[in-house]
Design an enzyme around this catalytic site. Structure first.
Site: not given
Ligand code: HPA
Length: 273
Positions: A62, A236, A31, A212-213, A86-87, A248, A84, A114
């Site tokens: 993406h 973050n 991302s 998440m990847s 989650y998709e 996001h 992903h 990320a």
């Molecule tokens: N958690 C999960 N996935 C992420 C995060 C997070 O804090 N930041 C970027 N992708």
């Protein structure tokens, strides 16, 4: 869904028919880290929609595009946008492009993402070399009958993230005058961000970053015998560390801020792969 060797070959044949260059390095851009795509030479762009058996990428930030071209003279297959779980895709489908890259001749895979910082000594904007992962998805892309032509039934994961490539990345960063964090990436299903309790659990389990990847891609890369380098951009602090909600938008802002540094690092590493 079972992805067969024939499907891998069909996808790879299509790509080779559009782009004649034979890639040696595969690169998956996370991302907001798509900047490298603008610094490719002789790039041929192929939409995921045109590649047989490729899923479509559905997330903002993406784009769904495979680029075949060169970075610093090195032939590369670059995924701008990934798939992903989650998709709604199964783990084997999220890692299908890794199989296709291997079929195209790729020997080394550079995965980027990320991630949220779980280690409280991290700061948003840090780049972290992935030393290892925790697969917290409860899924594995290798479930089902094993095709011995693709790899062994029980692949070793003890050096899934190559020590040699991490050393190489660290000296590249030294040369550029910045330091890299290093740590364990915990891969979860998403798409909801974690709760503070889940982040405390992950820290207890040894995680330094969460996302998440990546984990299914790296499991398949290990199965396929690819050498892997993983880099997380800490976008973050993970849930509960700071007294603020996660978004996001924050992820995209941070990746945007460090994109030049990320670009220079990857451009320095790639010729040495
Ligand atoms: N958690 C999960 N996935 C992420 C995060 C997070 O804090 N930041 C970027 N992708």
């Amino acid at each position: 869904m079972t992805l067969t060797k024939e499907m891998i070959v069909e996808a790879a044949d299509y790509i080779s028919s559009v782009a004649q260059m034979k890639p040696e390095v595969g690169l998956i851009l996370g991302s907001g880290l798509g900047i490298l795509a603008d610094h490719m030479e002789q790039a041929v762009s192929i939409s995921y929609a045109d590649i047989p058996h490729f899923p479509q990428s559905t997330v903002e930030g993406h784009a769904g595009e495979l680029l075949i071209g060169q970075v610093q003279g090195k032939p590369i297959a670059m995924m701008k946008g990934r798939f992903h779980m989650y998709e709604g895709y199964g783990p084997e489908l999220t890692a299908f492009p890794v199989r296709v890259m291997k079929e195209l001749g790729v020997k080394t895979l550079l995965v980027t993402n990320a991630a949220g910082g779980v280690n409280t000594s991290f700061t948003p904007g840090d780049l972290m070399l992935i030393s290892d992962h925790l697969n917290m998805t409860g899924k594995n892309p290798l479930i089902g009958a094993n095709d011995d032509e693709l790899g062994p039934r029980f692949p070793d994961m003890s050096q899934a993230y190559s020590r040699r490539l991490r050393e190489l990345a660290r000296s590249a960063a030294d040369k550029l005058g910045f330091s890299l964090q290093e740590g364990v990436y915990a891969g979860l299903l998403g798409p909801s961000y974690e709760t503070p309790a889940e982040i405390r659990m992950l820290r207890t389990l040894g995680a330094d970053a969460v996302g998440m990847s990546t984990v299914s891609e790296v499991i398949v890369a290990s199965h396929a015998g690819l050498e892997v380098l993983g880099i997380s951009c800490i976008s973050n602090m993970a849930a509960g560390i700071l007294d603020q909600p996660l978004s996001h938008a924050e992820v995209m802002e941070t990746t945007d801020r460090v994109r030049e540094q990320f670009l220079r690092l990857v451009q320095t590493i790639i010729p040495q792969l």
